[in-house]
Enzyme design. Structure first.
Site, mmCIF file in Angstrom:
data_model
loop_
_atom_site.group_PDB
_atom_site.id
_atom_site.type_symbol
_atom_site.label_atom_id
_atom_site.label_comp_id
_atom_site.label_asym_id
_atom_site.label_seq_id
_atom_site.Cartn_x
_atom_site.Cartn_y
_atom_site.Cartn_z
ATOM 1 N N ASP A 81 47.753 37.291 39.261
ATOM 2 C CA ASP A 81 47.125 36.810 38.027
ATOM 3 C C ASP A 81 46.523 37.950 37.219
ATOM 4 O OD1 ASP A 81 45.168 37.035 40.141
ATOM 5 O OD2 ASP A 81 43.726 36.015 38.843
ATOM 6 N N GLU A 140 42.911 36.045 41.912
ATOM 7 C CA GLU A 140 41.945 37.087 42.268
ATOM 8 C C GLU A 140 40.895 37.237 41.183
ATOM 9 O OE1 GLU A 140 40.240 41.185 42.320
ATOM 10 O OE2 GLU A 140 41.471 40.232 40.780
#
Length: 387
Positions: A81, A140
């Site tokens: 991400d 994350e």
């Protein structure tokens, strides 16, 4: 520069073109990686979950070599991400090259590392005496949520972990934790012309914050780890809000306390201090009311400087290991039993901003170091100690 650069640049271009902003599904990137890893003989497992907004996210675990259930000798970890990008950055999802640098959202944090990890893992041709794992995580940037799901399921176990983050190819052996708490201070609403008829939650919050600042500048600085800069647990209040109108005595005020604990300091240390402030204010002011709620508590990581994975990356890169104040997924890999080091191409100072980039030379070197690390921990060869 290197015959690997065209392939790395091509892979990174494909990765950057996929919008994996944390609010969106990351499945397209996972499927791209899955195809390449399976073609190279990896056994691949998708580990899906739904985030707080109900969006499906996927962690990917790919393993090659070893027997069933055998712990990997090395895992290469990259988060899929990215943070959002400004709409004015029209080339955010198109990799562009300028002055030896490759620009695009995620090029630095951390798709550059993922490109290197995929290339190194899928092109390693030697025998594997110990399993090699590639682990791609989700969310994350939202609090290591994907990695935490893996910890809860006991998946992703390895002896050694290289966690990809932009460290300028300097091995990071330790970093502080990351914790958040919300404090809600209550008052009693009333007409501002008659202040004694109410109790201002904002004034009460101010008294709380004054005591918190004093503690942050005194007691928390007494506990030190000189390997960090600054060498103590830091505290910040970055969000505050309360009240309804200028002429209404505020009935509630909320603020968020962030702290970054040094390793070996109990994570609950600041929570205990927040509670001590609340008790002191209640004692001194009858009717004082405040509620404290822990929102997040991510531990620090403190891998030994002489740990094998730290030493190998230091020898390969020629860079001595350091510590940093920002957080990563290394604590989760540590919980899963690995000795973890944080390492990758690019500089964290250019991440999370328009014009994010990774130097091409960093990509080439990172891929070479990862290939040698694979040989060291999973194959029969021992890596060279130079660049």
């Amino acid at each position: 520069m290197s015959d690997t650069l065209p392939a790395l640049r091509s892979t990174l271009s494909e990765l950057v073109a996929l919008d994996t902003t944390s609010s969106r599904p990351n499945a397209p990137l996972v499927e791209l990686a899955r195809g390449r890893l399976e073609a190279a003989g990896f056994q691949v497992e998708r580990v899906p979950y739904r985030d707080a907004a109900g969006v499906e996210k996927v962690n990917l675990i790919a393993v090659k070599g070893g027997g069933a259930g055998e712990r990997a000798g090395l895992v290469l970890v990259g988060h899929t991400d990215c943070v959002p990008y400004d709409a004015a950055w029209t080339d955010a999802l198109r990799l562009t090259e300028r002055d030896g640098k490759l620009y695009g959202r995620g090029a630095c944090d951390t798709k550059g590392f993922i490109a290197c990890a995929l290339h190194a893992a899928t092109h390693y041709a030697g025998p594997l005496r110990s399993p090699l794992m590639v682990l791609l995580t989700a969310d994350e940037e939202l609090g290591c949520e994907g990695a935490k799901h893996l910890v809860a399921q006991g998946k992703g176990r390895a002896r050694h972990a290289i966690v990809g983050e932009p460290t300028r190819l300097v091995p990071v052996r330790a970093h502080k934790g990351y914790c958040l708490a919300e404090v809600e201070v209550l008052g009693r609403e009333g007409h501002s012309a008659y202040p004694d008829e109410g109790a201002s939650a904002i004034f009460r919050a101010g008294r709380f914050l004054q005591k918190l600042e004093t503690l942050a500048r005194t007691r928390l600085r007494e506990e030190r780890d000189e390997s960090f800069e600054p060498p103590f647990t830091t505290v910040n209040v970055g969000l505050i809000g309360g009240g309804k109108a200028p002429n209404v005595i505020s009935g509630a005020c909320r603020f968020t306390v962030e702290w970054r604990p040094i390793p070996r300091q109990p994570q609950e240390r600041v929570m205990e201090l927040l509670e001590s402030i609340r008790h002191e204010l209640v004692r001194d002011e009858p009717g004082y009311e405040a509620r404290i709620r822990l929102l997040r508590a991510d531990p620090a990581v403190d891998t030994r400087a002489d740990a094998e994975v730290v030493r190998v990356l230091a020898e390969l890169s020629g860079n001595a290991p350091i510590t940093v104040p920002f957080g990563t997924e290394a604590p989760q890999l540590t919980e899963l039993g690995a000795e973890a080091v944080v390492f990758g191409p690019g500089d964290i100072r250019v991440a999370h901003q328009t014009g994010e980039y990774v130097p091409m030379e960093d990509l080439v070197r990172c891929e070479a170091y990862l290939s040698r690390a694979i040989a060291h921990f999973c194959g029969a060869a021992v890596p060279d100690s130079g660049r």
